[in-house]
Scaffold this motif. Structure first.
Motif, PDB file in Angstrom:
ATOM      1  N   ARG A 152       0.818  -1.215   0.000  1.00  0.00           N
ATOM      2  CA  ARG A 152       0.000   0.000   0.000  1.00  0.00           C
ATOM      3  C   ARG A 152       0.853   1.267   0.000  1.00  0.00           C
ATOM      4  NH1 ARG A 152      -3.337  -3.826   2.044  1.00  0.00           N
ATOM      5  NH2 ARG A 152      -5.606  -3.534   1.801  1.00  0.00           N
ATOM      6  N   GLN A 153       1.966   1.236   0.730  1.00  0.00           N
ATOM      7  CA  GLN A 153       2.825   2.415   0.775  1.00  0.00           C
ATOM      8  C   GLN A 153       3.411   2.713  -0.601  1.00  0.00           C
ATOM      9  OE1 GLN A 153       3.274   4.515   3.359  1.00  0.00           O
ATOM     10  NE2 GLN A 153       4.483   5.799   1.984  1.00  0.00           N
ATOM     11  N   GLU A 154       3.828   1.660  -1.312  1.00  0.00           N
ATOM     12  CA  GLU A 154       4.375   1.858  -2.649  1.00  0.00           C
ATOM     13  C   GLU A 154       3.296   2.366  -3.619  1.00  0.00           C
ATOM     14  OE1 GLU A 154       6.984  -0.556  -0.327  1.00  0.00           O
ATOM     15  OE2 GLU A 154       4.879  -0.873  -0.821  1.00  0.00           O
ATOM     16  N   VAL A 155       2.065   1.862  -3.464  1.00  0.00           N
ATOM     17  CA  VAL A 155       0.969   2.330  -4.318  1.00  0.00           C
ATOM     18  C   VAL A 155       0.688   3.805  -4.055  1.00  0.00           C
ATOM     19  CG1 VAL A 155      -1.497   2.071  -4.811  1.00  0.00           C
ATOM     20  CG2 VAL A 155      -0.058   0.048  -4.548  1.00  0.00           C
ATOM     21  N   LYS A 156       0.739   4.194  -2.787  1.00  0.00           N
ATOM     22  CA  LYS A 156       0.516   5.610  -2.456  1.00  0.00           C
ATOM     23  C   LYS A 156       1.566   6.497  -3.121  1.00  0.00           C
ATOM     24  CE  LYS A 156      -0.162   8.807   1.400  1.00  0.00           C
ATOM     25  NZ  LYS A 156       0.663   9.850   0.786  1.00  0.00           N
ATOM     26  N   GLU A 157       2.809   6.027  -3.152  1.00  0.00           N
ATOM     27  CA  GLU A 157       3.863   6.798  -3.802  1.00  0.00           C
ATOM     28  C   GLU A 157       3.603   6.917  -5.306  1.00  0.00           C
ATOM     29  OE1 GLU A 157       7.525   4.933  -2.838  1.00  0.00           O
ATOM     30  OE2 GLU A 157       7.412   5.404  -0.690  1.00  0.00           O
ATOM     31  N   LEU A 158       3.123   5.834  -5.926  1.00  0.00           N
ATOM     32  CA  LEU A 158       2.803   5.884  -7.358  1.00  0.00           C
ATOM     33  C   LEU A 158       1.652   6.851  -7.622  1.00  0.00           C
ATOM     34  CD1 LEU A 158       3.050   2.084  -8.261  1.00  0.00           C
ATOM     35  CD2 LEU A 158       4.716   3.866  -8.786  1.00  0.00           C
ATOM     36  N   ILE A 159       0.635   6.809  -6.756  1.00  0.00           N
ATOM     37  CA  ILE A 159      -0.511   7.710  -6.928  1.00  0.00           C
ATOM     38  C   ILE A 159      -0.092   9.153  -6.718  1.00  0.00           C
ATOM     39  CG2 ILE A 159      -2.748   8.342  -5.953  1.00  0.00           C
ATOM     40  CD1 ILE A 159      -3.221   5.372  -5.399  1.00  0.00           C
ATOM     41  N   ASP A 160       0.750   9.400  -5.718  1.00  0.00           N
ATOM     42  CA  ASP A 160       1.236  10.768  -5.480  1.00  0.00           C
ATOM     43  C   ASP A 160       2.036  11.277  -6.665  1.00  0.00           C
ATOM     44  OD1 ASP A 160       0.042  10.766  -3.014  1.00  0.00           O
ATOM     45  OD2 ASP A 160       1.856  10.234  -1.907  1.00  0.00           O
ATOM     46  N   ASN A 161       2.746  10.370  -7.332  1.00  0.00           N
ATOM     47  CA  ASN A 161       3.504  10.769  -8.511  1.00  0.00           C
ATOM     48  C   ASN A 161       2.575  11.214  -9.642  1.00  0.00           C
ATOM     49  OD1 ASN A 161       5.955  11.021 -10.088  1.00  0.00           O
ATOM     50  ND2 ASN A 161       5.343   9.153 -11.146  1.00  0.00           N
ATOM     51  N   VAL A 162       1.453  10.500  -9.799  1.00  0.00           N
ATOM     52  CA  VAL A 162       0.468  10.891 -10.810  1.00  0.00           C
ATOM     53  C   VAL A 162      -0.216  12.198 -10.415  1.00  0.00           C
ATOM     54  CG1 VAL A 162      -1.662  10.185 -11.982  1.00  0.00           C
ATOM     55  CG2 VAL A 162       0.092   8.492 -11.467  1.00  0.00           C
ATOM     56  N   LEU A 222      -7.733  13.759 -11.587  1.00  0.00           N
ATOM     57  CA  LEU A 222      -7.952  12.320 -11.723  1.00  0.00           C
ATOM     58  C   LEU A 222      -7.799  11.609 -10.388  1.00  0.00           C
ATOM     59  CD1 LEU A 222      -8.276   9.693 -13.341  1.00  0.00           C
ATOM     60  CD2 LEU A 222      -5.829   9.823 -13.872  1.00  0.00           C
ATOM     61  N   VAL A 223      -6.712  11.911  -9.682  1.00  0.00           N
ATOM     62  CA  VAL A 223      -6.458  11.234  -8.408  1.00  0.00           C
ATOM     63  C   VAL A 223      -7.515  11.596  -7.373  1.00  0.00           C
ATOM     64  CG1 VAL A 223      -4.814  11.011  -6.502  1.00  0.00           C
ATOM     65  CG2 VAL A 223      -3.989  11.083  -8.862  1.00  0.00           C
ATOM     66  N   GLU A 224      -7.920  12.848  -7.328  1.00  0.00           N
ATOM     67  CA  GLU A 224      -8.931  13.265  -6.355  1.00  0.00           C
ATOM     68  C   GLU A 224     -10.268  12.587  -6.617  1.00  0.00           C
ATOM     69  OE1 GLU A 224      -9.028  17.478  -6.640  1.00  0.00           O
ATOM     70  OE2 GLU A 224      -7.047  17.762  -5.730  1.00  0.00           O
ATOM     71  N   GLU A 225     -10.565  12.279  -7.882  1.00  0.00           N
ATOM     72  CA  GLU A 225     -11.819  11.592  -8.197  1.00  0.00           C
ATOM     73  C   GLU A 225     -11.791  10.128  -7.783  1.00  0.00           C
ATOM     74  OE1 GLU A 225     -14.530  10.347 -12.097  1.00  0.00           O
ATOM     75  OE2 GLU A 225     -12.726  11.582 -12.334  1.00  0.00           O
ATOM     76  N   VAL A 226     -10.644   9.475  -7.970  1.00  0.00           N
ATOM     77  CA  VAL A 226     -10.562   8.027  -7.762  1.00  0.00           C
ATOM     78  C   VAL A 226     -10.226   7.684  -6.319  1.00  0.00           C
ATOM     79  CG1 VAL A 226      -9.414   5.907  -8.484  1.00  0.00           C
ATOM     80  CG2 VAL A 226      -9.913   7.698 -10.159  1.00  0.00           C
ATOM     81  N   VAL A 227      -9.164   8.283  -5.778  1.00  0.00           N
ATOM     82  CA  VAL A 227      -8.660   7.938  -4.437  1.00  0.00           C
ATOM     83  C   VAL A 227      -8.725   9.170  -3.555  1.00  0.00           C
ATOM     84  CG1 VAL A 227      -6.713   7.032  -3.118  1.00  0.00           C
ATOM     85  CG2 VAL A 227      -7.092   6.247  -5.461  1.00  0.00           C
ATOM     86  N   PRO A 228      -9.387   9.090  -2.406  1.00  0.00           N
ATOM     87  CA  PRO A 228     -10.078   7.906  -1.843  1.00  0.00           C
ATOM     88  C   PRO A 228     -11.592   7.968  -2.007  1.00  0.00           C
ATOM     89  CG  PRO A 228      -9.658   9.487  -0.110  1.00  0.00           C
ATOM     90  CD  PRO A 228      -9.210  10.140  -1.399  1.00  0.00           C
TER      91      PRO A 228
END
Length: 677
Positions: free
Chosen positions: A488-498, A505-511
């Motif tokens: 999960r921590q690695e996924v958060k880093e990938l999402i933060d990169n996007v 896009l990120v605000e719509e999907v997560v969380p």
């Protein structure tokens, strides 16, 4: 009172007594030499001091040294005017430094005084004044910053108190230096006045009371007066320079005696040896009196040795205390927590492989691991965790082990001075060597010597060195287990990169729609089948599009794969056609009828005999592909793909299973086999 306090107090009283009581010439020589020594010491300390607070006694020391020089001026004036002689030091300066020419000496003296008065002293005075003003002006702002840090919890109350005390000390120091710099200025003025008085009074006394001619009085008294001025003004020049250095860098809680002993005779033992060498050189290599200079050189050398011994002793005590503290920390029950950490990736090796990882022995394994992380980031879009390298004496000398999450997943063995030769199927003839198995893909191979390398390459063998064997093996292990390394921590880093480029896009999907855990499951499903997640934008957009259709992460993975059809087609299709194994229509219908839905998701429920029949038919078709040297690929209906893939993992974990929607429409599909019930 401590012994050091008594010595300092007696020294200050002695300075006052020098003004009143006549001092013997021999004692005066020692005191004048000591004046030069202390001026050198102050200058060097000011140069080695990193923080002004480390030399907070400087303003008081400036007053004492100024008073000391003026008291010596008075004593030397007494001897010059009464005896026509002021000791060996002044006579040496008069004869040696100015070569017996009073006019040249007087000019040199005036130049030194002008430099000190107009350049160094004036500048130091101005710097001290400005520093004091700015320090006092900045105090309210610094106090408010401390209060803000305290209120926000960044510092404790004790730390806040210490910061306030430090600010107060700095203000006191620069305020004191602003006033103390006036001592240096007054000392320069006093030196000029005393010199003029000595010359005029010397003429009168020499010609009136001692019946000397004008030339004799000029020669004797001017030479002594200028020598006296040089002896006093050279140390004054050194101290003025030290003032200019220190003033650009506060007070102390300790008294002056303790600060002098601690700050001047504790931190820099090597300075004592420097001063000792300078004094010995002056005493032996010049006409200056040997006894005071050599004696002081010995004194400073002994002091430096004692300081060095104390520093070494304190250092050893600190190391022992640190070791004791470490032992006590290890004994604490809570420190067992550090042993609970499990490394994501570990590479353990025997002592024979250590040179490959040791940079000092020419090993480049660390550089290769960096390249592996870059390669996997480009191929799979995953940030690979740091690979922990360890030597393990329990392994064979040339053996290595790869661990994932603390568990051994693969191992291999090298021959350090050999090369691994593999036959890609086109080699012209066999080559002699030690039979082995290539650890990454399990292919037959041979270890050959360096002399056979060129021959093997000419014959068509693929030849690699031992570091490349480890690097290739480690790369494949990481690729196969990338889905386990993605947390999960690695996924958060990938999402933060996007999010840096696509925040909407990120605000719509997560969380709002999916949690990080749900996104992580989709990404892990993709990586498990060696599908790159580098295109995170497409993946997140697909999740957002199908959020209303299903919350099943397996189904969402299938939708994402279909959106990545261009990438999947490029990955598995060469040219404009693809040869595949298809499923019989009856088998696909059977699989769809066997899908069971539960709250946690869906699964395939099928009788064991049917499963065995399906796997047998699949094995026959896979053997046909491998016999002609092609990679077997199974093509199914979209809804069937994931369930058939899970079914086939029992016999072929790396089997590629695609759906029709994952192949671009312009690709020609050729079925060369069919799986039947």
């Amino acid at each position: 009172m401590k012994f050091g306090d008594i010595i300092i107090a007696l020294c200050i009283i002695g300075i006052i007594l020098i003004i009143i009581i006549p001092i013997p010439k021999f004692t005066l020589d020692i005191l004048l030499s000591l004046n030069i020594s202390f001026a050198l010491l102050i200058l060097l300390i000011s140069m080695y001091t990193q923080d002004a607070l480390q030399f907070s006694i400087f303003p008081s020391l400036l007053l004492i040294t100024t008073l000391y020089r003026l008291s010596l001026n008075i004593s030397t004036t007494r001897h010059i005017l009464s005896d026509g002689d002021a000791g060996n030091v002044i006579r040496a300066f008069g004869n040696f430094v100015i070569q017996g020419n009073p006019i040249i000496g007087f000019i040199i003296f005036l130049i030194i005084v002008i430099i000190q008065f107009l350049v160094i002293t004036k500048g130091a005075e101005r710097v001290a004044e400005v520093a004091a003003r700015f320090t006092l002006d900045a105090m309210p702002g610094k106090q408010m910053a401390i209060d803000a840090d305290l209120n926000s919890g960044l510092i404790t109350e004790q730390e806040a108190r210490e910061r306030r005390e430090e600010i107060q000390k700095a203000a006191d120091f620069y305020g004191a230096m602003d006033g103390a710099s006036k001592f240096v200025k007054g000392d320069a003025i006093a030196g000029i006045i005393i010199t003029i008085i000595n010359i005029i009074a010397g003429f009168i006394i020499g010609m009136v009371t001692k019946d000397l001619t004008l030339n004799q009085a000029l020669q004797q008294y001017t030479l002594l007066t200028v020598g006296d001025g040089l002896v006093s003004q050279i140390p004054a020049l050194l101290v003025s320079t030290a003032t200019g250095i220190v003033v650009t860098r506060a007070a102390s809680d300790s008294n002056l005696g303790q600060d002098v002993i601690k700050q001047m005779f504790s931190y820099h033992p090597k300075l004592m040896f420097i001063i000792s060498g300078v004094l010995a050189l002056l005493g032996i290599g010049t006409p200056l009196p040997i006894i005071p200079y050599v004696g002081l050189a010995i004194t400073f050398s002994a002091t430096g040795y004692m300081m060095y011994s104390n520093v070494q002793k304190d250092s050893e005590e600190e190391e022992q205390e640190a070791e004791q503290t470490d032992v006590e920390e290890i004994r604490k029950p809570e420190n067992v927590k550090s042993l609970l950490k499990v490394e994501d990736i570990e590479l353990e090796f025997g002592y024979g492989i250590i040179p490959l990882a040791d940079v000092n022995q020419g090993g480049d394994l660390l550089d290769r691991i960096v390249m592996i992380r870059r390669q996997i980031a480009l191929e799979l879009g995953v940030i690979v965790p740091m690979v922990r390298l360890r030597d393990n004496i329990q392994l064979s000398p040339n053996e290595y082990v790869i661990k994932i999450k603390g568990v051994e997943v693969s191992k291999g063995e090298l021959l350090f001075d050999h090369y691994l030769a593999m036959n890609p199927g086109t080699a012209q003839e066999n080559i002699e060597g030690i039979d082995t198995v290539e650890p990454a893909f399990g292919l037959p191979a041979k270890w050959i010597t360096e002399e056979q390398r060129d021959k093997a390459e000419i014959l068509g063998y693929t030849v690699v060195d031992p570091p490349s064997v480890i690097a290739t093996h480690l790369t494949e292990i990481i690729k196969r287990n990338a889905h386990e390394l993605l947390g999960r921590q690695e996924v958060k880093e990938l999402i933060d990169n996007v999010k840096e480029e696509r925040p909407a896009l990120v605000e719509e999907v997560v969380p709002k729609i999916f949690t990080i855990g749900e996104v992580q499951k989709v990404l892990a499903n993709l990586l498990k089948e060696n599908i790159s997640i580098r295109d995170m934008v497409t993946i997140l957009e697909t999740l957002a599009d199908y959020a209303d259709v299903t919350r099943d992460t397996d189904m969402l993975t299938e939708y994402v794969r279909q959106k990545l059809s261009r990438y999947i087609t490029k990955k598995y299709v060469e040219g404009n056609s693809i040869r595949v194994i298809t499923l019989d229509g009856t088998l696909e219908q059977l699989i769809m009828d066997s899908i069971k839905q539960i709250e946690a998701g869906s699964y395939l429920s099928m009788p064991p005999d049917r499963v065995q029949s399906i796997l047998s038919s699949l094995s026959e078709n896979v053997e046909k592909f491998t016999s002609i040297g092609e990679q077997p690929i199974v093509l199914t209906a979209p809804i069937v793909r994931i369930y058939f893939k899970r079914l086939t993992e029992q016999i072929a974990k790396d089997l590629v299973v695609l759906s029709y929607n994952e192949i671009e429409p312009n690709i020609e599909v050729q079925s060369v086999g069919m799986v039947k019930i």
